[in-house]
Scaffold this motif. Structure first.
Motif, PDB file in Angstrom:
ATOM      1  N   LEU A 170       1.098  -1.114  -0.357  1.00  0.00           N
ATOM      2  CA  LEU A 170       0.276  -0.047  -0.306  1.00  0.00           C
ATOM      3  C   LEU A 170       0.375   1.177   0.325  1.00  0.00           C
ATOM      4  N   GLY A 171       2.401   1.107   0.792  1.00  0.00           N
ATOM      5  CA  GLY A 171       2.965   2.036   0.391  1.00  0.00           C
ATOM      6  C   GLY A 171       4.736   2.086   0.239  1.00  0.00           C
ATOM      7  N   LYS A 172       5.284   3.158   0.119  1.00  0.00           N
ATOM      8  CA  LYS A 172       6.713   2.938  -0.528  1.00  0.00           C
ATOM      9  C   LYS A 172       7.283   4.237   0.077  1.00  0.00           C
ATOM     10  N   THR A 173       8.868   3.589  -0.316  1.00  0.00           N
ATOM     11  CA  THR A 173       9.769   4.877   0.771  1.00  0.00           C
ATOM     12  C   THR A 173      10.349   5.049  -0.669  1.00  0.00           C
ATOM     13  N   VAL A 174      10.484   6.410  -1.178  1.00  0.00           N
ATOM     14  CA  VAL A 174      11.435   6.850  -2.221  1.00  0.00           C
ATOM     15  C   VAL A 174      12.347   7.344  -1.916  1.00  0.00           C
ATOM     16  N   GLU A 175      13.621   6.529  -2.042  1.00  0.00           N
ATOM     17  CA  GLU A 175      14.826   7.209  -2.223  1.00  0.00           C
ATOM     18  C   GLU A 175      16.019   7.835  -3.351  1.00  0.00           C
ATOM     19  N   GLU A 176      16.857   8.032  -2.652  1.00  0.00           N
ATOM     20  CA  GLU A 176      17.638   9.355  -4.291  1.00  0.00           C
ATOM     21  C   GLU A 176      18.447   8.484  -4.471  1.00  0.00           C
ATOM     22  N   ASN A 177      18.881   7.559  -3.946  1.00  0.00           N
ATOM     23  CA  ASN A 177      20.051   6.510  -3.962  1.00  0.00           C
ATOM     24  C   ASN A 177      19.904   4.778  -4.009  1.00  0.00           C
ATOM     25  N   ASN A 178      18.380   4.609  -3.822  1.00  0.00           N
ATOM     26  CA  ASN A 178      18.336   3.272  -3.829  1.00  0.00           C
ATOM     27  C   ASN A 178      16.632   3.022  -5.029  1.00  0.00           C
ATOM     28  N   SER A 179      16.525   2.204  -4.838  1.00  0.00           N
ATOM     29  CA  SER A 179      14.915   1.929  -5.287  1.00  0.00           C
ATOM     30  C   SER A 179      14.497   2.146  -4.713  1.00  0.00           C
ATOM     31  N   ASP A 180      12.576   1.767  -4.363  1.00  0.00           N
ATOM     32  CA  ASP A 180      11.429   2.213  -4.141  1.00  0.00           C
ATOM     33  C   ASP A 180      11.895   0.496  -3.281  1.00  0.00           C
ATOM     34  N   GLN A 181      11.415   0.949  -2.178  1.00  0.00           N
ATOM     35  CA  GLN A 181      10.884  -0.280  -0.595  1.00  0.00           C
ATOM     36  C   GLN A 181       9.434  -0.034  -0.373  1.00  0.00           C
ATOM     37  N   ALA A 182       8.866  -1.455   0.301  1.00  0.00           N
ATOM     38  CA  ALA A 182       7.974  -1.652   0.629  1.00  0.00           C
ATOM     39  C   ALA A 182       7.214  -1.114   2.070  1.00  0.00           C
ATOM     40  N   ASN A 183       6.471   0.024   2.385  1.00  0.00           N
ATOM     41  CA  ASN A 183       7.208   0.262   3.916  1.00  0.00           C
ATOM     42  C   ASN A 183       5.279   0.067   4.507  1.00  0.00           C
ATOM     43  N   PHE A 184       4.577  -0.077   3.589  1.00  0.00           N
ATOM     44  CA  PHE A 184       3.359  -0.024   4.216  1.00  0.00           C
ATOM     45  C   PHE A 184       3.022  -1.059   2.801  1.00  0.00           C
ATOM     46  N   ILE A 185       1.568  -2.303   3.720  1.00  0.00           N
ATOM     47  CA  ILE A 185       1.225  -3.771   3.153  1.00  0.00           C
ATOM     48  C   ILE A 185      -0.041  -3.458   4.251  1.00  0.00           C
ATOM     49  N   LYS A 186      -0.644  -4.940   3.776  1.00  0.00           N
ATOM     50  CA  LYS A 186      -1.663  -5.472   3.496  1.00  0.00           C
ATOM     51  C   LYS A 186      -2.030  -6.248   3.971  1.00  0.00           C
ATOM     52  N   VAL A 187      -1.915  -7.794   4.571  1.00  0.00           N
ATOM     53  CA  VAL A 187      -2.302  -9.183   4.927  1.00  0.00           C
ATOM     54  C   VAL A 187      -3.527  -9.369   5.092  1.00  0.00           C
ATOM     55  N   LYS A 188      -4.133 -10.768   4.211  1.00  0.00           N
ATOM     56  CA  LYS A 188      -5.579 -10.625   5.132  1.00  0.00           C
ATOM     57  C   LYS A 188      -5.223 -12.050   5.607  1.00  0.00           C
ATOM     58  N   LEU A 189      -6.085 -12.334   6.357  1.00  0.00           N
ATOM     59  CA  LEU A 189      -6.275 -13.186   8.040  1.00  0.00           C
ATOM     60  C   LEU A 189      -7.005 -13.436   8.020  1.00  0.00           C
ATOM     61  N   GLY A 190      -7.784 -14.398   7.716  1.00  0.00           N
ATOM     62  CA  GLY A 190      -8.795 -15.338   8.160  1.00  0.00           C
ATOM     63  C   GLY A 190     -10.023 -13.955   8.116  1.00  0.00           C
ATOM     64  N   LYS A 191     -11.032 -13.619   8.306  1.00  0.00           N
ATOM     65  CA  LYS A 191     -12.162 -12.148   8.259  1.00  0.00           C
ATOM     66  C   LYS A 191     -11.545 -11.346   7.682  1.00  0.00           C
ATOM     67  N   GLY A 192     -10.425 -11.223   8.967  1.00  0.00           N
ATOM     68  CA  GLY A 192     -10.067  -9.481   8.697  1.00  0.00           C
ATOM     69  C   GLY A 192      -9.169  -9.175   7.741  1.00  0.00           C
ATOM     70  N   ASN A 193      -8.340  -8.100   7.928  1.00  0.00           N
ATOM     71  CA  ASN A 193      -6.344  -7.622   7.609  1.00  0.00           C
ATOM     72  C   ASN A 193      -5.715  -7.291   8.480  1.00  0.00           C
ATOM     73  N   ILE A 194      -4.566  -7.363   7.801  1.00  0.00           N
ATOM     74  CA  ILE A 194      -3.481  -6.441   9.142  1.00  0.00           C
ATOM     75  C   ILE A 194      -2.676  -5.182   8.313  1.00  0.00           C
ATOM     76  N   TYR A 195      -3.062  -4.926   8.323  1.00  0.00           N
ATOM     77  CA  TYR A 195      -2.041  -3.180   7.467  1.00  0.00           C
ATOM     78  C   TYR A 195      -0.761  -3.198   8.761  1.00  0.00           C
ATOM     79  N   VAL A 196       0.839  -3.393   8.006  1.00  0.00           N
ATOM     80  CA  VAL A 196       1.706  -2.798   8.593  1.00  0.00           C
ATOM     81  C   VAL A 196       2.576  -1.573   7.926  1.00  0.00           C
ATOM     82  N   HIS A 197       2.553  -0.642   8.984  1.00  0.00           N
ATOM     83  CA  HIS A 197       3.377   0.298   8.789  1.00  0.00           C
ATOM     84  C   HIS A 197       4.523   0.472   9.539  1.00  0.00           C
ATOM     85  N   CYS A 198       5.575   0.150   9.002  1.00  0.00           N
ATOM     86  CA  CYS A 198       7.565   0.077   9.629  1.00  0.00           C
ATOM     87  C   CYS A 198       8.051   1.228   9.222  1.00  0.00           C
ATOM     88  N   GLU A 199       7.480   2.263   9.229  1.00  0.00           N
ATOM     89  CA  GLU A 199       8.101   4.117   9.688  1.00  0.00           C
ATOM     90  C   GLU A 199       7.218   4.810  10.903  1.00  0.00           C
TER      91      GLU A 199
END
Length: 386
Positions: A170-199
């Motif tokens: 769902l989100g990413k980190t954009v850096e000048e000297n590196n490729s983009d990397q994911a920092n915000f994700i969504k995981v389906k678990l059972g009937k609900g969802n887990i959203y994880v933002h690492c910054e």
């Protein structure tokens, strides 16, 4: 008021004035520690977020200071949102959160790190770290493409790698000297969802007060449904460790605190010094037993009565045999020698030699030499070493 007390008082006042001058002239420094404390107004505290969260969630947020494990053991909640922000959570509590998500709740975890066994269970690994000084956080949804936040102060540079197929970025980190990397994700678990933002920095005081940064935070929280949100925060036990924080943060209270401590130390020092008494030196009692034995030994040697000394040695030996080994010493015969051999483990030759010398000592008419006394002393001492 005596002269000594006046001197101490003057010294105390001068010291306190010097301390006060140092404090007044000291330049206030900014606390850049990433504390994520809801009461902290420092750059990386959550004071602003804590003040605005009710409006953000339309007064449907409830702060819980218990651990998730204790809370869900005591309460049965209908499906809801779960919010965790850089909180040290034990494994049983993580399992409770995953169980609630499986039953239909949604969890938003704004954390820089999750235990590996928990992160593996929801389908990703968190292992990539960049050391860029500046980076930009963006969301991948096109409707949020104009909303971003620039991190220019101590970004963690943490991102997700080895993302599994069931994980949506769902989100990413954009850096000048590196490729983009994911920092915000969504995981389906059972009937609900887990959203994880690492910054977690994007919701700290420093960045929320920057123009345009609030919109990015609103976009992140918009993924949660409009329903009750349970926010697990650090309890009072964490704040109690820093009970001096309020006093030291207030200049007037801080000066009063240092004056109190200084006066208390001076009072203890001078009061203890004044009342200290001289401790008399008490000589320990001398053990004269060894001197007495030496005197008796010298007396016998001067008399030169070897026969008497052998008799006393034999008497002492036989008494020890009776008391310690419980052997009858009335008849120093073969039966006595056999029992003494069995209980001491000494050779029969030594036992027989000792019996011969004991009988010689008991015979008042026997002729005794100095060598007989030395030999008897050696043999009997060897036997009694049990």
């Amino acid at each position: 008021m005596n002269k000594t007390f006046k001197i101490y008082a003057v010294i105390f006042i001068v010291v306190m004035i010097i301390i006060a001058l140092f404090e007044v002239n000291k330049t206030e420094s900014t606390d850049w520690r990433k504390n994520f404390d809801i009461q902290e107004k420092s750059p990386f505290g959550l004071f602003v977020f804590n003040a605005e969260i009710k409006d953000l969630f339309k007064n449907k947020v409830k702060k819980i200071e218990q651990t998730p494990y204790d809370f869900y053991n005591q309460n049965k909640e209908k499906t809801h949102n779960i919010l965790v922000i850089e909180h040290n959570i034990d494994k049983p509590s993580w399992n409770k959160i995953l169980n609630e998500v499986s039953n239909g709740s949604d969890a938003l975890l704004i954390v820089s790190e999750i235990p590996k066994d928990i992160s593996d269970s929801i389908g990703y690994y968190d292992s990539k770290i960049s050391f860029e000084d500046n980076n930009v956080l963006k969301l991948t949804d096109t409707k949020f493409q104009n909303d971003f936040i620039k991190l220019d102060k101590f970004p963690s540079g943490r991102g997700f790698t080895f993302i599994k197929p069931n994980v949506e970025v769902l989100g990413k980190t954009v850096e000048e000297n590196n490729s983009d990397q994911a920092n915000f994700i969504k995981v389906k678990l059972g009937k609900g969802n887990i959203y994880v933002h690492c910054e977690p920095l994007f919701i700290t005081n420093y960045y929320l007060l920057k123009p345009g940064s609030v919109k990015y935070a609103q976009d992140v929280f918009s993924y949660l449904d409009d329903r009750e949100t349970i926010w697990f925060v650090e309890g009072n036990s964490q704040a109690s460790r820093y009970f001096m924080r309020f006093i030291l943060s207030n200049p007037a209270l801080k000066y009063a605190w240092w004056v109190l401590l200084g006066g208390l130390l001076l009072f203890i020092f001078f009061n203890a010094k004044r009342k200290q008494r001289i401790v008399p030196i008490i000589e320990p009692l001398k053990n004269t037993s060894v001197d007495f034995v030496k005197s008796i030994g010298n007396l016998y040697l001067q008399e030169g009565d070897f026969h008497d000394m052998m008799a006393k040695k034999a008497q002492y030996f036989l008494n020890k045999v009776r008391m310690d080994l419980l052997i009858d010493t009335q008849n120093l015969d073969e039966e006595f020698a056999k029992k003494l051999h069995l209980k001491t483990g000494k050779p029969m030759e030594m036992i027989n030699e000792a019996i011969v010398l004991i009988k010689k000592a008991q015979d008042p008419y026997a002729s005794v030499m100095k060598e007989d006394l030395a030999g008897m002393n050696k043999v009997l001492d060897e036997i009694v070493k049990m």
